[in-house]
Design an enzyme around this catalytic site. Structure first.
Site, PDB file in Angstrom:
ATOM      1  N   GLU A 146      25.879 -28.069 -51.489  1.00 25.20           N
ATOM      2  CA  GLU A 146      26.470 -27.021 -52.326  1.00 25.20           C
ATOM      3  C   GLU A 146      27.640 -26.468 -51.531  1.00 25.20           C
ATOM      4  OE1 GLU A 146      27.835 -23.790 -53.233  1.00 25.20           O
ATOM      5  OE2 GLU A 146      25.908 -22.826 -52.821  1.00 25.20           O
TER       6      GLU A 146
ATOM      7  N   CYS B  14      29.005 -17.553 -53.735  1.00 26.48           N
ATOM      8  CA  CYS B  14      29.495 -18.895 -54.086  1.00 26.48           C
ATOM      9  C   CYS B  14      29.767 -19.035 -55.574  1.00 26.48           C
ATOM     10  CB  CYS B  14      28.507 -19.959 -53.617  1.00 26.48           C
ATOM     11  SG  CYS B  14      26.856 -19.806 -54.344  1.00 26.48           S
TER      12      CYS B  14
END
Length: 303
Positions: A14, A48
């Protein structure tokens, strides 16, 4: 990945995002604006899946910019544990060394035609001179040629872009190589769903932001340079496992014999090939009737 490749160790990556929110002119602005403020300001956007690009349809653009200007100017920066209760909206940044890069991204955008209506630089806090604060920033009239549309800021910088229609919105959204999360705001549920499903992103929320992360039964992850693989949900659990296929006879008295017609050495290869064709047709036909016909042909070939 390089270290894992030596032993072919599976990895899940990720790698951050440049998440976009598409705001159509028919969106409920009383709901949309507060949601997007939180998507940018909370945790100083060190998140994020923070919204780093807001794409607004042309008829609603000016009113949206005016409201966001008012709100971003009112955002209060400080230390929540040290300052008076109720006096802080946005805290410090973890990476003060990143301020030069953030200021350069804002300067590049302004040099290419964007307008910086609020903030745009680091903030010297009078009560916390050693604090790493970046001014809540509103950057509007941003276009895809500007570096800030392709670089993750991870800071309280609201980037606002203008689009004409669905096709234009998708083209702008896909101009960034990142594709982690996203949002679509519209009163037209059919359009919102259509656009959401067309977005190249690992996750999309309709008329909301980040709610998929609250639903831990859903997979979390992106595509493009936002990484690959998923965590959370069944998909995330599988990523932590080495899956294995296993079969056994359900009933002890049932075994799998090899029919004589395809037992090696095969006596008649043409009949053997026809037999295997009908086995496939029997098992994978689209209808029961086709499977029945294949079974009858199998019986005839076996005679």
């Amino acid at each position: 990945m390089r270290a894992a490749s030596e032993h072919l160790t599976p990895v899940t990556l990720e790698l951050g995002g440049k998440d976009c929110a598409l705001v159509f002119a028919d969106a409920d602005m009383r709901q949309c604006v507060p949601v997007l403020m939180r998507a940018v300001v909370q945790n100083a956007s060190q998140n994020c899946i923070g919204i780093e690009r807001i794409l607004v349809q042309q008829p609603a653009y000016d009113a949206f910019v005016a409201e966001m200007t008012r709100r971003m100017r009112a955002v209060r920066v400080g230390a929540i544990l040290d300052d008076a209760p109720g006096s802080v909206d946005c805290g410090a940044m973890v990476l003060g060394a990143d301020f030069d890069r953030l200021e350069a991204l804002v300067a590049d955008a302004v040099a290419k035609g964007a307008r910086c209506l609020v903030g745009g630089s680091r903030y010297a806090h009078p009560r916390h001179p050693r604090g790493q604060y970046f001014s809540p920033t509103l950057l509007v009239d941003v276009t895809p040629d500007m570096d800030i549309t392709r670089s993750e800021t991870f800071g309280p910088i609201m980037v606002v872009m203008k689009f004409a229609d669905e096709a234009d919105a998708l083209a702008l959204a896909h101009a960034s190589p990142y594709a982690l999360g996203s949002s679509v705001f519209s009163a037209d549920r059919a359009r919102a769903r259509r656009v959401a499903l067309a977005l190249r992103a690992g996750m999309t929320n309709v008329n909301d932001f980040g709610v998929n992360y609250i639903c831990q039964a859903l997979p979390f992850g992106g595509v493009g340079i936002s990484g690959f693989g998923r965590f959370a949900g069944p998909e995330g659990l599988r990523a932590l496992c080495v899956e294995k296929a296993f079969t056994e006879d359900r009933f002890p008295f049932v075994k799998t014999p090899i029919p004589p017609i395809v037992d090696y050495p095969i006596q008649d290869s043409e009949k053997g090939y026809a037999f295997t064709q009908q086995i496939v047709a029997f098992a994978y036909s689209d209808s029961w009737w086709d499977s029945i016909k294949a079974a009858l042909r199998l019986a005839k070939i076996s005679l």
